[in-house]
Design a protein around this motif. Structure first.
Motif, PDB file in Angstrom:
ATOM      1  N   TRP A   1       6.760 -14.498 -16.565  1.00 31.09           N
ATOM      2  CA  TRP A   1       6.260 -15.753 -15.987  1.00 31.09           C
ATOM      3  C   TRP A   1       4.793 -15.920 -16.363  1.00 31.09           C
ATOM      4  CZ3 TRP A   1       2.359 -17.354 -12.741  1.00 31.09           C
ATOM      5  CH2 TRP A   1       2.474 -18.620 -12.148  1.00 31.09           C
TER       6      TRP A   1
ATOM      7  N   LYS B   1       5.109 -12.705  -9.115  1.00 33.20           N
ATOM      8  CA  LYS B   1       5.567 -13.363 -10.340  1.00 33.20           C
ATOM      9  C   LYS B   1       5.597 -12.301 -11.435  1.00 33.20           C
ATOM     10  CE  LYS B   1       5.683 -17.651  -8.806  1.00 33.20           C
ATOM     11  NZ  LYS B   1       6.961 -18.389  -8.669  1.00 33.20           N
TER      12      LYS B   1
ATOM     13  N   ALA C   1       0.602 -24.242 -12.070  1.00 36.69           N
ATOM     14  CA  ALA C   1       0.976 -22.833 -11.981  1.00 36.69           C
ATOM     15  C   ALA C   1       0.146 -22.082 -10.950  1.00 36.69           C
ATOM     16  CB  ALA C   1       0.840 -22.170 -13.352  1.00 36.69           C
TER      17      ALA C   1
ATOM     18  N   GLU D   1       4.517 -16.857 -19.985  1.00 28.89           N
ATOM     19  CA  GLU D   1       4.936 -18.245 -20.203  1.00 28.89           C
ATOM     20  C   GLU D   1       3.848 -19.229 -19.787  1.00 28.89           C
ATOM     21  OE1 GLU D   1       8.085 -21.465 -18.320  1.00 28.89           O
ATOM     22  OE2 GLU D   1       8.436 -19.330 -17.992  1.00 28.89           O
ATOM     23  N   LYS D   2       3.115 -18.899 -18.706  1.00 34.80           N
ATOM     24  CA  LYS D   2       2.073 -19.791 -18.205  1.00 34.80           C
ATOM     25  C   LYS D   2       0.750 -19.644 -18.961  1.00 34.80           C
ATOM     26  CE  LYS D   2       4.875 -21.264 -15.033  1.00 34.80           C
ATOM     27  NZ  LYS D   2       5.553 -22.563 -15.210  1.00 34.80           N
TER      28      LYS D   2
ATOM     29  N   ILE E   1      -3.813 -20.937 -16.817  1.00 33.62           N
ATOM     30  CA  ILE E   1      -2.424 -21.275 -16.505  1.00 33.62           C
ATOM     31  C   ILE E   1      -2.228 -22.706 -15.996  1.00 33.62           C
ATOM     32  CG2 ILE E   1      -1.972 -18.849 -16.009  1.00 33.62           C
ATOM     33  CD1 ILE E   1      -1.763 -19.516 -13.059  1.00 33.62           C
TER      34      ILE E   1
END
Length: 255
Positions: A176, A172, A160, A179-180, A156
């Motif tokens: 999320w 999180k 992040a 996405e990371k 990540i």
């Protein structure tokens, strides 16, 4: 219903070139030292098994994927050596996963904390449910995610992992994490998740195992020093867990 064994459970099923490892513990699938050792040995054994091409890593039940390290065993650490040995358990699992010749696919069905996030990060591909929120809560008990950090940061990035670790009480969500780069795919329906996972894993299992092995080496380039690094990090964490801050924090979790 999950296991009631205080040292947890670990089962492996092999079917059509796919090995499925399922771990469990009555305390939200957390890890005691014995269970970490068994998981390390299982990855090493399956790495050399020519009858399989892919490994699926999952945990018991339909709630938490993994609650990280056992609080009871953390409380029982009484000296530096014991601390290093305990946290080396996570170091050995992550190193066994990165050195494993087989592609490892994670199935994350629920909330994941601390060392569990490290396990997910050490997988090569991860299917997660919408309920699979993540948290690095180590700072709240006076330690830090030192051992798992290289695996998590590899997936990540530094920004992040900073955001995640420096807000240790904040969850999180799974999107999320996707996405990371921690999760590969996220599903809002477990039946759809398992259907897609089974389909894709079987496709992977039919690919050239030699090509998969060589490609995995490339994906993990630059991590050869982790054998020493993660154990060094385990020793630091073992020292931190003996601090008065950590002792007081852990005592609040005792029933």
């Amino acid at each position: 219903m999950g296991t009631t064994r205080e040292n947890g459970s670990l089962y492996t099923k092999i079917d059509n070139k796919v090995a499925t490892i399922e771990f469990g513990h009555p305390a939200s699938n957390s890890f005691v030292a014995e269970l970490l050792d068994r998981l390390t040995l299982e990855f090493k054994k399956l790495s050399e098994n020519n009858a399989i091409t892919v490994i699926v890593l999952r945990s018991e039940g339909d709630r938490a994927f993994c609650a990280g390290a056992s609080f009871d065993e953390l409380m029982a650490v009484s000296d530096l050596d014991e601390g290093k040995v305990f946290f080396s358990g996570f170091a050995h699992v992550i190193n066994a996963m990165r050195q494993c010749k087989k592609v490892i696919v994670g199935r994350v069905q629920g909330k994941t904390v601390g060392g569990g996030v490290g396990l997910a990060a050490a997988c090569d591909y991860v299917y997660a449910s919408e309920a699979a929120s993540i948290r690095l809560s180590e700072l709240t008990i006076g330690i830090a995610p030192l051992v798992i950090a290289p695996a998590v940061e590899r997936k990540i990035g530094t920004a992040a992992i900073s955001e995640l670790s420096l807000a240790p009480t904040e969850w999180k969500n799974a999107y999320w994490a996707q996405e990371k780069g921690l999760f590969s795919k996220v599903f809002d329906d477990m039946r759809e998740l398992d259907k897609e996972l089974d389909f894709q894993v079987q496709k992977l299992a039919d690919y050239n195992p030699e090509a998969l092995e060589e490609w995995k080496k490339v994906l993990w380039q630059g991590t050869d020093h982790w054998n020493e690094l993660l154990v060094e990090r385990a020793a630091i964490t073992g020292r931190l867990v003996l601090s008065e801050f950590t002792r007081n924090a852990l005592s609040k979790f005792k029933k």
